[in-house]
Design an enzyme around this catalytic site. Structure first.
Site, mmCIF file in Angstrom:
data_model
loop_
_atom_site.group_PDB
_atom_site.id
_atom_site.type_symbol
_atom_site.label_atom_id
_atom_site.label_comp_id
_atom_site.label_asym_id
_atom_site.label_seq_id
_atom_site.Cartn_x
_atom_site.Cartn_y
_atom_site.Cartn_z
ATOM 1 N N TYR A 110 0.754 -0.624 0.098
ATOM 2 C CA TYR A 110 -0.346 -0.159 -0.219
ATOM 3 C C TYR A 110 1.026 1.112 0.015
ATOM 4 O O TYR A 110 0.752 2.141 -1.189
ATOM 5 C CB TYR A 110 -0.651 0.309 1.439
ATOM 6 C CG TYR A 110 -1.569 0.775 1.501
ATOM 7 C CD1 TYR A 110 -2.846 2.028 0.292
ATOM 8 C CD2 TYR A 110 -1.621 1.500 2.224
ATOM 9 C CE1 TYR A 110 -3.620 2.186 1.252
ATOM 10 C CE2 TYR A 110 -2.474 2.701 2.798
ATOM 11 C CZ TYR A 110 -3.950 3.142 1.615
ATOM 12 O OH TYR A 110 -4.038 4.443 2.040
ATOM 13 N N LYS A 156 1.234 4.101 -2.917
ATOM 14 C CA LYS A 156 0.932 5.257 -2.451
ATOM 15 C C LYS A 156 1.588 6.591 -2.749
ATOM 16 O O LYS A 156 2.281 7.690 -3.435
ATOM 17 C CB LYS A 156 1.062 6.084 -0.793
ATOM 18 C CG LYS A 156 0.016 4.695 -0.785
ATOM 19 C CD LYS A 156 -1.477 6.161 -1.514
ATOM 20 C CE LYS A 156 -3.392 5.273 -1.008
ATOM 21 N NZ LYS A 156 -3.528 5.770 -2.048
#
Ligand code: NAD
Ligand code: SER
Length: 317
Positions: free
Chosen positions: A142, A146
């Site tokens: 994740y 990002k």
């Protein structure tokens, strides 16, 4: 008036942001979309709604064309805890989805707003008062998506002139939709369990501080940055924004002011704990304050009072 398309609008943020934008910009100027339908009639029936998988670039272009979209608020993503269970899926949705959004924006002169996260930082980042510009070596899929997303948005601005903007969101606390599988979700579930059972078992250990924010401040930040004067923006994407920083026991203390018999116990999940340990304790948001006048309204005490009040109504307790 803006013509806004929201992707991933049936999640924790989108269910509230869609209604917030429809109030500000008019029901018919805000097109809500999600990969699947979920039971949020206010969002689906309160204005235009389209089924859209952000991995389907043709359908995305078709919808932008159909509604003459000039702003995309891109929310569709796989969050930290689910991402560690399905890393390939998280990579695909988070990066290829964003790429499709940026490409349709480049081709059609569309403004793009997409949130990054505290997850864009990692264990080697300075954890306290984390600066706007600092070391970013996250160790979750994740977080990797990002950071790459932040860079991609910067690239589309400098290389193609696409008006990209975004914030690094803390963990969000809200009472309308449940969170979608992140590490900070405990800070929502604790309020539900406090109302329903007067106790909560935390999967995050005592002493683990993370940045958090109440949803009304998130909605406010999105509108403020979307409408900010571009001449004042030095950073554009991935602004640190902060409101409060706390550990589970700080929540316990605050909830006890309203529910004196509330009990907090711990059963730590090593996967989510390792993620939490790699994230900042608190971010420095002075660039957002200087460049677009960011200032939150809610601290832990004000949020706790409102969350408990709203959940008592929602859960009829
Ligand atoms: P969520 O998981 O609650 O909602 C995501 C939505 O996207 C869901 O409705 C899901 O059905 C949809 N979706 C998933 N795959 C899709 C696809 N391929 N195409 C279209 N829709 C798809 O997430 P959220 O909390 O609303 O987060 C929105 C954004 O904000 C994400 O980029 C997330 O990383 C970021 N963010 C959230 C938080 C938080 O605490 N909620 C914190 C930091 C950053
Ligand atoms: N709330 C999010 C998560 O825990 C932070 O981006 O994944």
């Amino acid at each position: 008036m803006r013509k806004i398309l929201l992707t991933g609008c049936l999640g924790q943020i989108g269910t509230e942001l869609t209604l917030h934008f429809r109030k500000e910009y008019g029901d018919n100027n805000v097109v809500a979309s999600n990969r699947t339908k979920k039971d949020f009639p206010e969002v689906i029936d309160g204005g235009p709604f389209e089924l859209l998988d952000v991995l389907d670039a043709n359908r995305l272009a078709e919808i932008c064309n159909k509604y003459k979209i000039d702003t995309i608020v891109h929310l569709a993503a796989i969050l930290s805890a689910v991402g560690e269970v399905k890393p390939q899926h998280a990579f695909n949705v988070n990066l290829n989805g964003l790429y499709n959004v940026l490409e349709v924006a480049r081709e059609n002169g569309i403004q793009v707003f997409t949130p990054s996260s505290i997850a864009a930082f990692g264990p080697s980042t300075p954890p306290d008062n984390t600066p706007q510009d600092t070391i970013q070596r996250p160790n979750t899929i994740y977080g990797v998506t990002k950071v790459a997303g932040e860079l991609l948005c910067d690239y589309y601005y400098t290389r193609f002139g696409v008006d990209t903007r975004g914030v690094r969101l803390p963990g969000l606390i809200s009472y309308k939709a449940l969170p979608g599988g992140g590490t900070t979700d405990y800070a929502v579930h604790i309020y539900y369990d406090a109302i329903l059972h007067n106790r909560y078992e935390s999967y995050i250990a005592a002493g683990t501080k993370m940045d958090m924010m109440y949803m009304p401040d998130c909605l406010k930040a999105f509108t403020m940055l979307l409408e900010a004067n571009p001449d004042r923006l030095i950073h554009r994407n991935a602004f640190n924004i902060a409101a409060m920083s706390f550990a589970p026991e700080d929540m316990e203390k605050e909830i006890k002011k309203h529910l004196p018999d509330f009990e907090l116990s711990y059963n730590v999940d090593p996967v989510r704990q390792a993620i939490a340990d790699s994230w900042p304790n608190s971010m420095d948001d002075s660039c957002a304050r200087e460049e677009w006048d960011w200032k939150p309204d809610y601290d832990l005490a004000a949020m706790t009072e409102d969350m408990l009040k709203q959940l008592r109504i929602k859960l009829a307790k």
